[in-house]
Design a protein around this motif. Structure first.
Motif, short mmCIF file in Angstrom:
data_model
loop_
_atom_site.label_atom_id
_atom_site.label_comp_id
_atom_site.label_asym_id
_atom_site.label_seq_id
_atom_site.Cartn_x
_atom_site.Cartn_y
_atom_site.Cartn_z
N PHE B 39 0.97 -0.96 -0.18
CA PHE B 39 0.24 0.00 -0.16
C PHE B 39 1.07 0.98 0.32
N PRO B 40 0.48 2.32 -1.01
CA PRO B 40 0.98 3.57 -0.61
C PRO B 40 2.43 3.72 0.88
N LYS B 41 3.29 4.01 0.40
CA LYS B 41 4.02 4.53 1.66
C LYS B 41 4.05 3.63 2.91
N GLN B 42 3.55 2.63 2.45
CA GLN B 42 4.23 0.89 3.34
C GLN B 42 4.70 0.38 2.79
N SER B 43 5.36 -0.76 3.10
CA SER B 43 6.49 -2.16 2.71
C SER B 43 6.09 -3.04 2.52
N LEU B 44 6.92 -3.99 2.21
CA LEU B 44 5.58 -4.89 1.76
C LEU B 44 5.43 -5.89 1.99
N MET B 45 4.26 -6.60 2.31
CA MET B 45 3.86 -7.53 3.07
C MET B 45 3.27 -9.01 2.45
N LEU B 46 3.86 -10.01 2.44
CA LEU B 46 3.54 -11.39 1.84
C LEU B 46 2.49 -11.45 2.17
N MET B 47 1.63 -12.03 0.66
CA MET B 47 0.36 -12.86 0.72
C MET B 47 0.59 -14.02 0.76
N ALA B 48 1.29 -14.66 -0.40
CA ALA B 48 0.53 -15.44 -0.79
C ALA B 48 2.51 -17.04 -0.83
N THR B 49 2.44 -17.92 -0.45
CA THR B 49 3.80 -18.26 -1.32
C THR B 49 3.37 -19.61 -2.36
N SER B 50 3.41 -19.25 -3.48
CA SER B 50 3.22 -20.40 -4.61
C SER B 50 3.92 -21.19 -4.56
N ASN B 51 3.33 -22.57 -5.40
CA ASN B 51 4.13 -23.81 -5.09
C ASN B 51 4.16 -24.34 -6.46
N GLU B 52 5.32 -24.61 -7.33
CA GLU B 52 4.32 -24.96 -8.25
C GLU B 52 3.70 -26.62 -8.53
N GLY B 53 2.68 -26.70 -8.96
CA GLY B 53 1.91 -28.04 -9.01
C GLY B 53 1.34 -27.85 -7.63
N SER B 54 1.33 -27.58 -6.55
CA SER B 54 0.63 -27.56 -5.57
C SER B 54 0.23 -26.19 -5.15
N LYS B 55 -1.26 -26.39 -4.53
CA LYS B 55 -2.11 -24.88 -3.59
C LYS B 55 -1.19 -23.86 -3.03
N ALA B 56 -1.86 -23.05 -3.52
CA ALA B 56 -1.08 -21.99 -2.24
C ALA B 56 -0.89 -22.15 -1.24
N THR B 57 0.30 -21.17 -0.13
CA THR B 57 -0.31 -21.31 0.74
C THR B 57 -0.72 -19.66 1.39
N TYR B 58 -1.63 -19.26 1.64
CA TYR B 58 -1.55 -18.25 2.36
C TYR B 58 -0.96 -17.62 3.48
N GLU B 59 -0.86 -16.13 3.77
CA GLU B 59 -0.80 -15.92 5.54
C GLU B 59 -1.93 -15.60 5.83
N GLN B 60 -2.07 -15.67 7.08
CA GLN B 60 -2.97 -14.80 7.57
C GLN B 60 -3.14 -13.59 7.57
N GLY B 61 -4.92 -13.64 7.29
CA GLY B 61 -5.50 -12.79 7.50
C GLY B 61 -5.82 -12.25 5.53
N VAL B 62 -5.26 -13.24 4.64
CA VAL B 62 -5.37 -12.32 3.38
C VAL B 62 -6.09 -13.89 2.83
N GLU B 63 -7.91 -14.18 2.21
CA GLU B 63 -8.79 -14.04 2.01
C GLU B 63 -8.27 -15.26 0.43
N LYS B 64 -8.19 -16.54 1.25
CA LYS B 64 -7.60 -17.49 -0.54
C LYS B 64 -8.98 -17.65 -0.96
N ASP B 65 -9.97 -17.15 -1.16
CA ASP B 65 -10.71 -17.08 -2.92
C ASP B 65 -11.19 -16.12 -2.89
N LYS B 66 -10.26 -14.75 -2.39
CA LYS B 66 -10.45 -13.68 -2.78
C LYS B 66 -9.16 -13.72 -4.02
N PHE B 67 -8.02 -13.65 -3.35
CA PHE B 67 -6.82 -14.25 -4.52
C PHE B 67 -6.16 -15.54 -4.63
N LEU B 68 -7.12 -15.37 -5.81
CA LEU B 68 -6.41 -16.89 -6.60
C LEU B 68 -5.44 -17.12 -6.99
#
Lengths: 113, 116
Positions: B39-68
């Motif tokens: 977000f503006p004037k803020q640092s980077l926040m990790l949303m999710a880790t994506s591994n080839e061929g498997s489901k992504a791992t989402y960080e706490q507070g990130v909606e997996k159904d919203k961010f596919l």
């Protein structure tokens, strides 16, 4: 929980000055620490990566040091130039993993010509 | 070497629509890709880790159904923001780690999403 803080939040210096940016972290059990540069509206450029076994790394006018015991890293920029103006971010792995990064709050550097 | 691209660089969409952002490793194969939000004037926040061929791992507070996240190949991961709202407006950045196990992450140039 690892917390990463950068001081100062913003810095303005005249061209040619040497400067130091600071990065502090609360958990000293780290694998490495990385410094990045971010220009406005752009992605990240990796500057230096220091492994936990190292005390410093140098690249051109940049020198990064790491003191795990005190939870600190510094980025030294020698003979600053207007082109160095950017936001500088430090980042380190967290959560027991070696590749998930937590970023510091950043230092916005302006080098005045 | 170690170049990561993102497409598009900028996108404007209407509230309620979905938008897809692509992240590609151009000259190396990436087993793992990460998605960050800034977000503006803020640092980077990790949303999710994506591994080839498997489901992504989402960080706490990130909606997996919203961010596919889909990581269908070793060079491509996609982030789809579904039913976007103005508060989803942000700068989205991806990064990638190569097969060699080099822990250094290579970052894409980012995508500026504006939801009107």
């Amino acid at each position: 929980k690892q917390e990463v803080t950068q001081i100062p939040a913003a810095l303005s210096v005249p061209e040619g000055e040497n400067l130091v940016l600071n990065c502090s972290f609360t958990d000293s059990a780290i694998y490495n620490l990385q410094w990045f540069r971010q220009d406005p509206g752009k992605g990240l450029t990796s500057l230096l990566l220091i492994q936990s076994s190292q005390r410093e790394q140098t690249s051109g006018r940049l020198n990064a040091s790491l003191d795990k015991s005190s939870g600190r890293s510094t980025l030294y920029i020698a003979a600053s130039q207007p082109g160095d103006s950017a936001t500088y971010l430090c980042a380190l792995p967290y959560g027991g993993a070696t590749n998930k990064l937590i970023f510091g709050t950043g230092t916005l550097l302006a080098v005045q010509p | 070497g170690a170049v990561v691209s993102q497409h598009p660089s900028r996108v404007i969409c209407k509230s309620g629509t979905s938008v897809k952002i692509e992240c590609r490793s151009l000259d190396f194969q990436a087993t793992t890709m990460f998605w960050y939000r800034q977000f503006p004037k803020q640092s980077l926040m990790l949303m999710a880790t994506s591994n080839e061929g498997s489901k992504a791992t989402y960080e706490q507070g990130v909606e997996k159904d919203k961010f596919l996240i889909n990581h269908a190949s070793l060079t491509l991961s996609t982030l789809t923001v579904t039913s976007a709202h103005p508060e989803d407006s942000s700068f989205y950045i991806c990064s990638a780690i190569g097969l060699a196990g080099d822990y250094e992450q290579y970052f894409g140039p980012g995508t500026r999403l504006t939801v009107t």
